[in-house]
Write an enzyme that holds these catalytic residues in place. Structure first.
Site, PDB file in Angstrom:
ATOM      1  CG  HIS A 273      25.231   6.593   2.277  1.00 49.45           C
ATOM      2  ND1 HIS A 273      26.020   6.158   2.081  1.00 49.45           N
ATOM      3  CD2 HIS A 273      25.066   8.020   2.569  1.00 49.45           C
ATOM      4  CE1 HIS A 273      27.238   6.656   2.600  1.00 49.45           C
ATOM      5  NE2 HIS A 273      26.262   8.032   2.989  1.00 49.45           N
ATOM      6  CD  GLU A 274      22.767  10.060   2.737  1.00 45.28           C
ATOM      7  OE1 GLU A 274      21.819  10.792   3.848  1.00 45.28           O
ATOM      8  OE2 GLU A 274      22.883  10.205   1.720  1.00 45.28           O
TER       9      GLU A 274
HETATM   10 MG    MG Z   1      26.294   9.913   4.271  1.00 44.54          MG
END
Ligand code: MG
Length: 509
Positions: A273-274
């Site tokens: 995600h990051e």
């Molecule tokens: Mg986010």
């Protein structure tokens, strides 16, 4: 230092010099904030707050000074800007002028009062959540809602006061459009959640709970993020209580993550995600270096990037056809005897739950809709803060079929409202919708995209995103970007179709 090209006009050069000073102050603030969340000793928190406040004050004063306005207006008249409205130079003037006008509308006294109240309100929220006692937080939330209303009045709006709040996170987004899009989504998602809940017993994520040694988790997550294209020469990964991505410039983009040895998901999917956020920031064009445009344009578009790499890629069958054999070598005792399809079903396990940040792909948007609708009613004055816990629980029953047993895991779970972030939540769902709409277009434009993913080749997707989204930074509005990239404004339909197809197959609906 001269940050401008030699063909630029004097006025434009002077503007860029000033924007560079402003940008560098902001970047220094970001470094201090990153340090605070990662390595700073706890005892330094008061000093750090003062350091950040000083930098913030200098940055603000520099930016809202009449001189900035003069430089912006002079630069706007230069040929290079006036005659090339689609140029990067014109974008720097246009977007910065928009920021400048917005900032000038908010008196310093308002900002100072908000900052002070926000610190106390955040503290009250922490205590209230600990004791599961909404009453303790109630008077502070009343103040925060009042700040939000006053901010909207100061800023001004065309249709709805909530437009002014949304605009801070999603430029030019309208409440009416979010309302319409969410209604469409709700109509499709509520029955889907219900149908899956009825089949809940046919799936589980038990095999992701066990023992996953720390070093091995780090090794695998880092490996995948590198394969995605995250450049560690211009980035790094550290640990934080609440994972985030932060960028000081496109040449220094950092991520943080968290790890549990007894649960496989948070480290890997959090890192993916990051990484999605980081790829966006690393891809912004050099033309916007040392200006306020060297960032992603909005929270929604940012989230479309993180969710795409986390879910559309990282939770896809194709992705695991490539990586699962590697994972089995790293974790032979845990996954050596687990079939790929069983693993795939486990990482796509759906279960209505109370906590937003732990929600799966299908139920996540329902958590967001609850918050968006309640915020809107609070701003419109239709709902009193006093009645919020009851309204919260009623919505959870209606949308997710569950009732929070207490306020700590109900209305008090998120930090946002305590620090006055109202108008923010909707962007999570806008990001989910955009992720699918963009991915579908990428599939049209890149023949065999899924085969590339199956082969562990992510460069074609990254190149597509660089070309259509990343390079522009804040040059275009979110809507302009979506229309340029996909030919259409944001819509809920691609996302609904994707969810129904994927989860009908997994759950045999
Ligand atoms: Mg986010």
């Amino acid at each position: 230092m001269d940050y401008s090209g030699n063909t630029m006009s004097d006025a434009f050069n002077a503007l860029k010099e000033r924007l560079a000073d402003f940008t560098h102050l902001n970047q220094a603030e970001s470094v201090l904030s990153w340090d605070q969340e990662t390595y700073m000793p706890e005892g330094a928190v008061v000093d750090r707050g003062e350091q950040l406040a000083t930098l913030g004050k200098f940055a603000h004063e520099l930016f809202v000074a009449p001189k900035t306005g003069r430089l912006l207006r002079d630069a706007a008249k230069e040929d290079v800007v006036a005659q090339n409205p689609d140029s990067d130079e014109a974008a720097i003037v246009r977007v910065t002028l928009r920021d400048y006008k917005k900032e000038r509308k908010i008196p310093v006294a308002f900002v100072t009062e908000l900052e002070r109240t926000r610190a106390q309100s955040h503290q009250a929220w922490i205590e209230a959540r600990k004791a599961s006692d909404f009453k303790h937080f109630e008077p502070w939330l009343v103040k925060m809602v009042d700040f939000a209303r006053r901010y909207a009045d100061l800023q001004g709006y065309k249709e709805h006061p909530y437009d002014a709040l949304l605009d801070s996170y999603e430029p030019e987004m309208r409440t009416s459009l979010v309302r319409k899009t969410f209604a469409e989504l709700r109509a499709g998602q509520v029955p889907l959640v219900r149908a899956i809940s009825e089949k809940a017993g046919t799936n589980s994520d038990a095999l992701l709970h066990g023992h996953f040694p720390r070093e091995k988790q780090i090794e695998f997550a880092k490996h995948v993020s590198q394969q995605f294209g995250y450049d560690y020469n211009h980035g790094r990964m550290d640990f934080a209580a609440h994972p985030f991505e932060t960028s000081f410039s496109a040449r220094d983009v950092r991520i943080t993550t968290r790890l549990y040895e007894d649960f496989f998901n948070p480290m890997l999917f959090g890192t993916l995600h990051e990484t999605g956020h980081a790829l966006y920031e690393q891809g912004v064009s050099n033309a916007f270096a040392h200006t306020p445009l060297e960032h992603g344009v909005s929270l929604g578009i940012h989230e479309s990037q993180s969710r795409m790499w986390e879910n559309l890629v990282g939770r896809s069958h194709e992705f695991w056809e490539h990586f699962y054999p590697e994972l089995q070598v790293i974790f032979p005792a845990q996954f050596g005897h687990v079939a790929l399809n069983d693993f795939y079903r486990a990482i796509n396990f759906v279960s209505p739950s109370f906590i937003r940040v732990e929600a799966d792909e299908v139920t996540y948007n329902m958590h967001i809709m609850v918050r968006f609708e309640l915020e809107l009613e609070l701003i419109e004055g239709k709902l009193k803060v006093h009645d919020l816990p009851e309204a919260w629980n009623a919505r959870y029953r209606e949308y997710l079929g569950i009732t929070p047993p207490n306020d700590a895991i109900g209305v008090l779970q998120d930090t946002h409202w305590g620090i006055g972030l109202i108008g923010y939540f909707a962007t999570y769902t806008l990001g989910n919708l955009a992720s699918v709409q963009l991915f579908e277009q990428a599939q049209v434009d890149i023949p065999g995209l899924r085969d590339h993913i199956r082969a562990g080749n992510f460069a074609p997707l990254l190149q597509w995103l660089r070309m259509h989204i990343h390079q522009y930074g804040r040059k275009y509005t979110p809507d302009e970007l979506m229309v340029k990239a996909t030919g259409k404004s944001l819509s809920a339909q691609p996302y609904l179709t994707y969810l129904k197809q994927k989860y009908s197959q997994i759950y045999g609906l």
